[in-house]
Each structure stands twice: as C-alpha cells, then as structure tokens.
Design a protein around this motif. Structure first.
Motif, short mmCIF file in Angstrom:
data_model
loop_
_atom_site.label_atom_id
_atom_site.label_comp_id
_atom_site.label_asym_id
_atom_site.label_seq_id
_atom_site.Cartn_x
_atom_site.Cartn_y
_atom_site.Cartn_z
N ILE A 1 -6.21 -0.40 -7.29
CA ILE A 1 -5.47 -0.46 -6.02
C ILE A 1 -6.01 -1.59 -5.15
CG2 ILE A 1 -4.91 0.75 -3.89
CD1 ILE A 1 -3.45 1.92 -6.18
N SER B 1 1.38 4.03 -3.17
CA SER B 1 1.09 5.46 -3.03
C SER B 1 2.23 6.33 -3.54
CB SER B 1 0.80 5.78 -1.56
OG SER B 1 1.96 5.62 -0.76
N ALA B 2 3.42 5.75 -3.63
CA ALA B 2 4.58 6.53 -4.09
C ALA B 2 4.84 6.38 -5.59
CB ALA B 2 5.83 6.10 -3.31
N PRO C 1 1.33 8.32 -10.80
CA PRO C 1 -0.05 7.97 -11.19
C PRO C 1 -0.20 7.40 -12.58
CG PRO C 1 0.00 10.06 -10.02
CD PRO C 1 1.43 9.67 -10.24
N SER D 1 0.82 -1.21 0.00
CA SER D 1 0.00 0.00 0.00
C SER D 1 0.86 1.26 0.00
CB SER D 1 -0.93 -0.02 1.22
OG SER D 1 -1.76 1.11 1.24
N SER D 2 1.88 1.29 0.86
CA SER D 2 2.76 2.46 0.91
C SER D 2 3.54 2.61 -0.39
CB SER D 2 3.74 2.32 2.09
OG SER D 2 3.06 2.30 3.31
#
Length: 405
Positions: free
Chosen positions: A46, A25-26, A29, A21-22
C-alpha cells in the motif's frame, strides 16, 4: 492557550494520493495480496503504491493531464493488469473527482502526457521491427495515453463531422483563450513566456515600437495560434500557415472564443487569389498548406494592395531555418526606405554556442540583403531548456532598409 493564536493549519492532502488511498481500501484483499514489494524494500504494498503514484497534474478544462511515466513504476503495472475495466475506471474517476473542486468546471477526462515525438514510428522494410520514421511535422501527440473519457475519433481524418465529435480542451494564458483536440494537436505550456513577451514587444520604451495596429504579421508555423493570438491582441492582421487540419480548427475555435474574426482556407478555396482570400477583412487568415507557398502568396498579395509586414514569426523546433529565406523575402522586400521590421527565428541551440549562432545568422541574412536591406540579431531570448545545456532560443532580428543617400 492564548486565544489570539490560531491553531496550526493541517497539511494539505494530495488529492491524487487521497483518491488512490480510498480506492485501494475498497479493493478485494486478494488483489492486493498479489502485489509484493521489491525484496530490498521495507515498505508494504500500500505504501509503495502511494509513494510511486503521481503527485502533480495540469488542468486543461475539462481534462486532467498527468506527467509522463505516471503509473509505470513498480508495483503499479502488476496491479493495473489484474483489474477489471470497472475497477480501473473507478480509480480514474476517483482522481478526477478529487481534483475537480479546484476547477471552475467538472473534470471529465484523464490522460497521461508522454511528450511529442520528433519523428513518427515507421516499420523497417527488412523486418517487423519499429524504426524511426519521417519527421513529425504535424507535431501530433501520438504518445498521449487516454485513461478516462472519450477522446473522440481514433483515425486522423479531419472532416467537419470528425471535428464535431472530437474532444476539445481549453486554457487561458495572458488573458488569451486557446483551444485544441489533445488526441491530435500538441500544446506547449512553456511558450507562455514568449507569448507574453510578444504582447509587450512594442512598449513605448522600444525605439520605433508603437504603431503596429493595422499592420500585418506573418506566422509560418501557426499551430493552434500560439503566437498568432499575441499579434492579434496587438491589433495586427495575421496571415499564417499550418499543415495540421486539427490545429487549424483549434486556431479557428480559439480565435472566435477571443472575439477575433478568422478565415480558415483549405481545399478548393486555396485556388482563390490572395485578394479574394483577404478581401473579407478577417483579422486572421490561416491557410492549410505548406509554408513554402508563403513567399509566393505574399508577393501576389502585394501586387494588388499595400501590405506592411511588421513581424514574421518562425516558431518551429528544433530549427525553423528552412523557412528563414522566405521570411527574409517577405519582410525585407516589403520595407519602405528607412523602414523597419522584425523576424522571430526559433531554434534549439547549445548554451555555449548561442553567440556563435547569433553571428552566423547576422552573416547569413546580410548576404541575402545585398547591402540595401540589413538584418541584425538585436536580442536572443532564452525561452526554456529543451535538453541539458540546450535552450529554445528566439533570435529577434531587426530588418532595416536604407533610404536614398
């Protein structure tokens, strides 16, 4: 609020899911925009990535081993194929970092376990298509998928330099340390039950059980010391055979880690007499050669010294039957009148066929014994399932020799 009541515990977050998940997020996009869920899915990309990510793992310090099939479910393949090597490395490193707090040592390597193939991959002589090759006698883990960290030499040479540069892992079962190179040697976690059973095999409750210390055990498929080390823990001297040099080196390292003296015999040393090979008094002697030499070697050893063999182990799947005659000769011919010894015969058997197989083994062994030496399957241990309705069985055969009338 009642001060005596403890607040409810927060549900634990899966460390792999948290790392993914982390990491997601990095990511830029645009990368995630390339990942589209299946048309019939109500989840976004996701959620789908997290849902299809692995949730379990096994630690063999300093490696984390993920289950077979990890990161192969959609949409993972599409995402991973679009990443740079650095982006992929950051994912694997994040997973290791999140799992590391549960380990005594920092975890540095990550791999996916794809199982041990029973056959090597061969190329057919008529085309370039891959076919089923020879039996994978060395049980090399050719399906292992390294993800992060250097796993050492990529060619199956086995020089001292290769051993020194290889990646080695370890684990402890029943208080016994085992060491192996995961690129070149298998490890079967499910054998822990059988190892423990051997450690208690001679409890005082078993008639004629105590008194194996100082006697010999013979293991015809030593591996990295799966069952060898249980015999050594019982105080027995162990003579064993193994074909895979990487397994022999793992056995040697594991024996030393447990404080047992060990001699690994290979190359020109195999030309030495058996008296010379065991004369150093090492508790474990492992020979890097075909176990078809075992019968001849034990006979030669008995020609120069008294050898009382309490156990012969035949731990090869799907069947160790090819070694049973030698095991019978090693055990039966060395018994004193009124003596007793054991064979442990491993085989995969359909659940409904176990009793029939038990009877077949009894008949086979007693035909070999000729009336003087008798064998009887005293117990059948169901170790673990190998396939639906197929069990890894160990037939405990009690060998006895009749005394004079």
């Amino acid at each position: 609020m009642d001060a005596r009541k403890k607040p409810p515990k927060k549900p634990k977050t899966n460390p792999i899911s948290s790392a993914i998940s982390s990491w997601l997020s990095a990511l830029p996009p645009p990368l995630l925009d390339l990942i589209t869920p299946a048309p019939d899915s109500n989840q976004n990309h996701i959620d789908l990535l997290l849902l299809t990510s692995p949730k379990r793992w096994v630690i063999y310090e300093p490696m984390v081993l993920l289950p077979s099939g990890s990161f192969t479910s959609l949409p993972w393949p599409a995402l991973l194929s679009s990443l740079t090597p650095n982006q992929t490395s950051l994912l694997w490193a994040a997973i290791l970092r999140n799992i590391s707090p549960s380990s005594k040592v920092p975890l540095t390597h990550l791999a996916i376990n794809e199982g041990i193939p029973l056959h090597t991959i061969a190329t057919t002589t008529t085309s370039n298509e891959e076919g089923e090759g020879e039996e994978n006698l060395l049980r090399s883990p050719s399906g292992l998928r390294p993800l992060h960290g250097s796993f050492g030499p990529t060619t199956p040479f086995a020089s001292d330099r290769d051993f020194s540069t290889a990646f080695w892992v370890s684990t402890k079962q029943n208080g016994i340390t085992q060491i192996w190179a995961p690129r070149w040697t298998m490890f079967s976690r499910g054998n822990v039950k059988e190892k423990a059973r051997l450690l208690s095999f001679h409890d005082a409750a078993r008639p004629g059980g105590p008194g194996v210390k100082g006697k010999w055990a013979v293991d015809l498929y030593a591996g990295i010391g799966y069952f060898v080390f249980s015999y050594a823990r019982l105080g027995m001297r162990v003579l064993c055979w193994e074909l895979n040099p990487w397994s022999v080196e793992g056995l040697r390292r594991g024996a030393e880690a447990n404080g047992w003296s060990v001699r690994a015999v290979m190359g020109e040393e195999l030309e030495l007499s058996m008296g010379e090979l065991v004369g150093g008094g090492e508790q474990i002697v492992v020979l890097l050669e075909d176990n078809r030499e075992a019968g001849r070697r034990v006979r030669a050893l008995r020609g120069v010294r008294e050898v009382e063999v309490a156990h012969v182990n035949c731990g090869f799947l799907p069947s160790s039957e090819g070694s049973w005659r030698d095991a019978w000769e090693i055990q039966g011919k060395g018994l004193r009148d009124g003596g007793k010894g054991w064979l442990h015969l491993h085989e995969n058997v359909g659940f409904g066929d176990i009793e029939e197989r038990r009877g077949e083994i009894n008949v086979m062994l007693n035909e070999w014994g000729g009336g003087e030496v008798k064998g009887e399957v005293e117990h059948v241990e169901l170790v673990k399932t190998f396939a639906p309705d197929v069990w890894h069985c160990v037939f405990d055969v009690c060998i006895t020799k009749s005394g004079p009338a």
